[in-house]
Design a protein around this motif. Structure first.
Motif, PDB file in Angstrom:
ATOM      1  N   VAL A   1       0.857  -1.176   0.000  1.00  0.00           N
ATOM      2  CA  VAL A   1       0.000   0.000   0.000  1.00  0.00           C
ATOM      3  C   VAL A   1       0.891   1.223   0.000  1.00  0.00           C
ATOM      4  CG1 VAL A   1      -1.785   1.240   1.255  1.00  0.00           C
ATOM      5  CG2 VAL A   1      -1.773  -1.249   1.265  1.00  0.00           C
ATOM      6  N   ASP A   2       0.692   2.086  -0.971  1.00  0.00           N
ATOM      7  CA  ASP A   2       1.507   3.302  -1.090  1.00  0.00           C
ATOM      8  C   ASP A   2       2.998   2.977  -1.074  1.00  0.00           C
ATOM      9  OD1 ASP A   2      -0.783   4.904  -1.150  1.00  0.00           O
ATOM     10  OD2 ASP A   2      -0.851   5.043   1.031  1.00  0.00           O
ATOM     11  N   GLY A   3       3.362   1.841  -1.678  1.00  0.00           N
ATOM     12  CA  GLY A   3       4.764   1.456  -1.751  1.00  0.00           C
ATOM     13  C   GLY A   3       5.332   0.933  -0.445  1.00  0.00           C
ATOM     14  N   LYS A   4       4.499   0.703   0.561  1.00  0.00           N
ATOM     15  CA  LYS A   4       4.982   0.241   1.856  1.00  0.00           C
ATOM     16  C   LYS A   4       4.518  -1.179   2.120  1.00  0.00           C
ATOM     17  CE  LYS A   4       4.982   4.867   3.787  1.00  0.00           C
ATOM     18  NZ  LYS A   4       4.432   5.758   4.793  1.00  0.00           N
ATOM     19  N   ASN A   5       5.392  -1.950   2.722  1.00  0.00           N
ATOM     20  CA  ASN A   5       5.069  -3.322   3.094  1.00  0.00           C
ATOM     21  C   ASN A   5       4.136  -3.281   4.303  1.00  0.00           C
ATOM     22  OD1 ASN A   5       5.131  -5.866   4.354  1.00  0.00           O
ATOM     23  ND2 ASN A   5       7.144  -6.312   3.497  1.00  0.00           N
ATOM     24  N   PRO A   6       2.937  -3.837   4.190  1.00  0.00           N
ATOM     25  CA  PRO A   6       1.976  -3.791   5.296  1.00  0.00           C
ATOM     26  C   PRO A   6       2.502  -4.424   6.585  1.00  0.00           C
ATOM     27  CG  PRO A   6       0.927  -4.621   3.311  1.00  0.00           C
ATOM     28  CD  PRO A   6       2.379  -4.501   3.012  1.00  0.00           C
ATOM     29  N   ASN A   7       3.322  -5.458   6.458  1.00  0.00           N
ATOM     30  CA  ASN A   7       3.879  -6.072   7.664  1.00  0.00           C
ATOM     31  C   ASN A   7       4.780  -5.099   8.411  1.00  0.00           C
ATOM     32  OD1 ASN A   7       2.618  -8.576   7.385  1.00  0.00           O
ATOM     33  ND2 ASN A   7       4.186  -9.276   5.971  1.00  0.00           N
ATOM     34  N   ASN A   8       5.544  -4.304   7.668  1.00  0.00           N
ATOM     35  CA  ASN A   8       6.406  -3.309   8.304  1.00  0.00           C
ATOM     36  C   ASN A   8       5.574  -2.206   8.944  1.00  0.00           C
ATOM     37  OD1 ASN A   8       8.550  -4.803   7.400  1.00  0.00           O
ATOM     38  ND2 ASN A   8       9.077  -3.415   5.738  1.00  0.00           N
ATOM     39  N   VAL A   9       4.513  -1.795   8.265  1.00  0.00           N
ATOM     40  CA  VAL A   9       3.635  -0.760   8.817  1.00  0.00           C
ATOM     41  C   VAL A   9       3.004  -1.260  10.117  1.00  0.00           C
ATOM     42  CG1 VAL A   9       1.520   0.574   8.436  1.00  0.00           C
ATOM     43  CG2 VAL A   9       3.172   0.295   6.570  1.00  0.00           C
ATOM     44  N   MET A  10       2.523  -2.502  10.087  1.00  0.00           N
ATOM     45  CA  MET A  10       1.904  -3.060  11.290  1.00  0.00           C
ATOM     46  C   MET A  10       2.918  -3.172  12.428  1.00  0.00           C
ATOM     47  SD  MET A  10      -0.597  -5.888   9.568  1.00  0.00           S
ATOM     48  CE  MET A  10      -1.545  -6.293  11.019  1.00  0.00           C
ATOM     49  N   GLY A  11       4.144  -3.524  12.102  1.00  0.00           N
ATOM     50  CA  GLY A  11       5.192  -3.582  13.121  1.00  0.00           C
ATOM     51  C   GLY A  11       5.444  -2.223  13.744  1.00  0.00           C
ATOM     52  N   GLY A  12       5.434  -1.194  12.913  1.00  0.00           N
ATOM     53  CA  GLY A  12       5.611   0.169  13.421  1.00  0.00           C
ATOM     54  C   GLY A  12       4.460   0.587  14.327  1.00  0.00           C
ATOM     55  N   LEU A  13       3.248   0.211  13.939  1.00  0.00           N
ATOM     56  CA  LEU A  13       2.080   0.539  14.770  1.00  0.00           C
ATOM     57  C   LEU A  13       2.157  -0.171  16.118  1.00  0.00           C
ATOM     58  CD1 LEU A  13      -0.671   0.364  12.011  1.00  0.00           C
ATOM     59  CD2 LEU A  13       0.218   2.431  13.124  1.00  0.00           C
ATOM     60  N   LYS A  14       2.584  -1.427  16.115  1.00  0.00           N
ATOM     61  CA  LYS A  14       2.731  -2.166  17.372  1.00  0.00           C
ATOM     62  C   LYS A  14       3.800  -1.530  18.248  1.00  0.00           C
ATOM     63  CE  LYS A  14       1.225  -6.552  15.431  1.00  0.00           C
ATOM     64  NZ  LYS A  14       1.637  -7.907  15.028  1.00  0.00           N
ATOM     65  N   ALA A  15       4.880  -1.083  17.632  1.00  0.00           N
ATOM     66  CA  ALA A  15       5.938  -0.408  18.394  1.00  0.00           C
ATOM     67  C   ALA A  15       5.407   0.885  18.999  1.00  0.00           C
ATOM     68  CB  ALA A  15       7.137  -0.127  17.493  1.00  0.00           C
ATOM     69  N   THR A  16       4.596   1.609  18.261  1.00  0.00           N
ATOM     70  CA  THR A  16       3.996   2.844  18.765  1.00  0.00           C
ATOM     71  C   THR A  16       3.126   2.554  19.983  1.00  0.00           C
ATOM     72  OG1 THR A  16       4.003   3.835  16.569  1.00  0.00           O
ATOM     73  CG2 THR A  16       2.466   4.768  18.166  1.00  0.00           C
ATOM     74  N   ILE A  17       2.320   1.521  19.906  1.00  0.00           N
ATOM     75  CA  ILE A  17       1.411   1.164  21.000  1.00  0.00           C
ATOM     76  C   ILE A  17       2.186   0.827  22.267  1.00  0.00           C
ATOM     77  CG2 ILE A  17      -0.264  -0.583  21.754  1.00  0.00           C
ATOM     78  CD1 ILE A  17      -1.168  -0.676  18.743  1.00  0.00           C
ATOM     79  N   ASN A  18       3.354   0.212  22.124  1.00  0.00           N
ATOM     80  CA  ASN A  18       4.130  -0.236  23.286  1.00  0.00           C
ATOM     81  C   ASN A  18       5.205   0.739  23.731  1.00  0.00           C
ATOM     82  OD1 ASN A  18       2.898  -2.874  23.756  1.00  0.00           O
ATOM     83  ND2 ASN A  18       3.682  -3.349  21.722  1.00  0.00           N
ATOM     84  N   ASN A  19       5.318   1.875  23.069  1.00  0.00           N
ATOM     85  CA  ASN A  19       6.345   2.853  23.416  1.00  0.00           C
ATOM     86  C   ASN A  19       5.850   3.757  24.540  1.00  0.00           C
ATOM     87  OD1 ASN A  19       8.198   4.959  23.518  1.00  0.00           O
ATOM     88  ND2 ASN A  19       8.473   5.024  21.301  1.00  0.00           N
ATOM     89  N   PRO A  20       6.537   3.761  25.697  1.00  0.00           N
ATOM     90  CA  PRO A  20       6.082   4.575  26.826  1.00  0.00           C
ATOM     91  C   PRO A  20       6.187   6.088  26.568  1.00  0.00           C
ATOM     92  CG  PRO A  20       8.203   3.568  27.318  1.00  0.00           C
ATOM     93  CD  PRO A  20       7.737   3.000  26.009  1.00  0.00           C
ATOM     94  N   LYS A  21       6.935   6.503  25.572  1.00  0.00           N
ATOM     95  CA  LYS A  21       7.114   7.931  25.292  1.00  0.00           C
ATOM     96  C   LYS A  21       6.066   8.483  24.330  1.00  0.00           C
ATOM     97  CE  LYS A  21      12.027   7.857  26.170  1.00  0.00           C
ATOM     98  NZ  LYS A  21      13.348   8.192  25.676  1.00  0.00           N
TER      99      LYS A  21
END
Length: 140
Positions: free
Chosen positions: A4-24
């Motif tokens: 999607v938009d030249g981005k690998n959905p698995n990488n995007v989902m990984g980034g979203l999961k990292a965002t959810i778990n980032n205390p900052k």
């Protein structure tokens, strides 16, 4: 897997999961990430394929490593052998090294001969030999 938009959905989902778990990260950003992750999951984006990409040398290399790891069960080793066979990789019985079917090795050898022709530190007789080999393979 669709991009999607030249981005690998698995990488995007990984980034979203990292965002959810980032205390900052703010709660607002975490909630936005949760919503987007849920949307992607519901739409089927980012799902891993049922079988690994056996054209990926790293995947096949992992299976090869499994065969030589003493801490791996016999069942896992049998599965690794099946996957290596499915990838079209054959074992050379003398050297116990693995080669993929096809012209990959020959291409590397011919590339070496082509490099010989351009190397100023190589003797003229070596360059002549390289030309002969490349002529035989119509690789010039």
């Amino acid at each position: 897997m669709s991009f999607v938009d030249g981005k690998n959905p698995n990488n995007v989902m990984g980034g979203l999961k990292a965002t959810i778990n980032n205390p900052k990260v703010s709660e607002e950003a975490k909630e936005s990430a949760r919503e987007r992750l849920n949307e992607m999951t519901e739409s089927g984006l980012g799902r891993k394929e049922a079988t690994p990409d056996l054209n990926d040398n790293h995947v096949v290399g992992g299976y090869k490593a499994t065969l030589h790891n003493d801490r791996v069960s016999d069942e896992a080793k049998a599965h690794a052998r099946e996957m290596i066979d499915a990838a079209g990789v054959s074992e050379d019985s003398q050297s116990r090294s693995y080669t993929t079917e096809g012209d990959e090795h020959e291409n590397h050898v011919l590339g070496g001969y082509k490099g010989t022709l351009k190397n100023p530190n190589v003797s003229e007789s070596a360059k002549e030999h390289a030309r002969e080999v490349l002529d035989e393979h119509n690789a010039l």
